[in-house]
Design an enzyme around this catalytic site. Sequence first.
Site, short mmCIF file in Angstrom:
data_model
loop_
_atom_site.label_atom_id
_atom_site.label_comp_id
_atom_site.label_asym_id
_atom_site.label_seq_id
_atom_site.Cartn_x
_atom_site.Cartn_y
_atom_site.Cartn_z
N ASP A 7 0.85 -1.18 0.00
CA ASP A 7 0.00 0.00 0.00
C ASP A 7 0.90 1.25 0.00
O ASP A 7 2.05 1.19 0.44
CB ASP A 7 -0.87 -0.06 1.27
N GLU A 9 -0.27 5.11 0.70
CA GLU A 9 -0.54 6.10 1.75
C GLU A 9 -0.59 5.42 3.12
O GLU A 9 -1.26 4.41 3.30
CB GLU A 9 -1.87 6.81 1.48
#
Length: 205
Positions: A7, A9
């Site tokens: 991922d 953010e």
Amino acid sequence: MDTACIDLEGVLIPELWPMLANATGIEELSLTTREVPNYRALMERRLHLLRQSNLRLVDVQHHIRAADLEPGAVEFLQALEQRCEVLLVSDAFSQMVEPITTRIRVRNTLLCHTFSIDGDGFIDRCLYAARQGKEDVVKQLQSKGRKVLAVGDAFNDLQMLRSADRGYLFRPSATTRLAAPNLPVIENYSQIEEAWGHSEPVKWQ
Ligand SMILES: [Mg+2]
């Protein structure tokens, strides 16, 4: 492991919308799926706010260019790339993250959504990637016989982490942690590298 799905953010870069809210003074831009659970409705609202404030894509990118990477993010990705294919799997939008991801991408691939931009340079609408959730990326890899490691920090990552052969929650909020008590929580990148050294396969569920 053959592929790592990471991922963006909250793992490699900061949360971009709160940062943008801060930089522009538009407080409502900091709303998240915690306040507006429907992500597409939330994005509509954000685009409306940008247009209302006369902010074009170029203005958004200007603010994002100023963001700092998480300390150690580049070294972590480089170490991972020595071992496997790395995919950055994000629910963000390519034109929004590119000002910052160009600083962390080495060979890895970015899988995320895209904005449509109108003739005046405003963000017009969202073009969503053809997937139900991030877990689709993992399942597709596994269907080709690949072993997948996944790292994410929030609700939109949980299914991906559960589907992966090894899934790690990275510095989750208390609410996210409560929602997934069986997923291992890690606080720094080196814990992933340490776990990698264990040869026996682990299914964290
Ligand atoms: Mg995240």
